[in-house]
Enzyme design. Sequence first.
Site: not given
Length: 194
Positions: A51-53, A57, A91
């Site tokens: 969900r926040d690749l 990261n 993001t």
Amino acid sequence: IYYIVMEYVHGEDLKSFIRRSGNLTVTKAVAIARQICQGLAEAHRFGVIHRDLKPSNIMIDREGNARIMDFGIARTFESKEITGLGIIIGTPEYMSPEQAQGQKVDQRTDLYTLGVILYEMITGQVPFEDETTLNILRKHEIEQPRPPKDLNPEIPDSLNNLVLKCLEKPVQRRYQNAADLLRDLDAIQTTSIK
């Protein structure tokens, strides 16, 4: 108490790597995308969606290997938990349309984001930019991305088409799982080596 323990990776994050390089060669970008895809396949096998690749990261170690980091807002496929009405987590530059709309997400959300990252690796920029978060989210929802080949003519048609398939708005038109995406990345890698 639940907690996550992760290894310390000597290297730099992919965002810094892209900034330093401008845009990556097709061979390097595909090699990194393959490793990210393999990591996603393993996470998805356990029912976990990142969900926040995003490039910041993803760590590139000293040997050039990619590692997915920061599973801080990850969810399982079965999770019924809702983040909160009107709250969007992630993001904006790397969000799938369904995530931007606060809808239910699955593995195809991570594959969309991998498409955004691959786009950035081969062009040096993300597909949707704007000064406001709301406009970026709106572009992910309704605007078609400029084909990466328009920005970097060195990109083979097969990679251009792969990225555009990852960035399809309807989830049914995207890659349905990491294994299918990995198979096409493997084919591109094999062709670019020849």
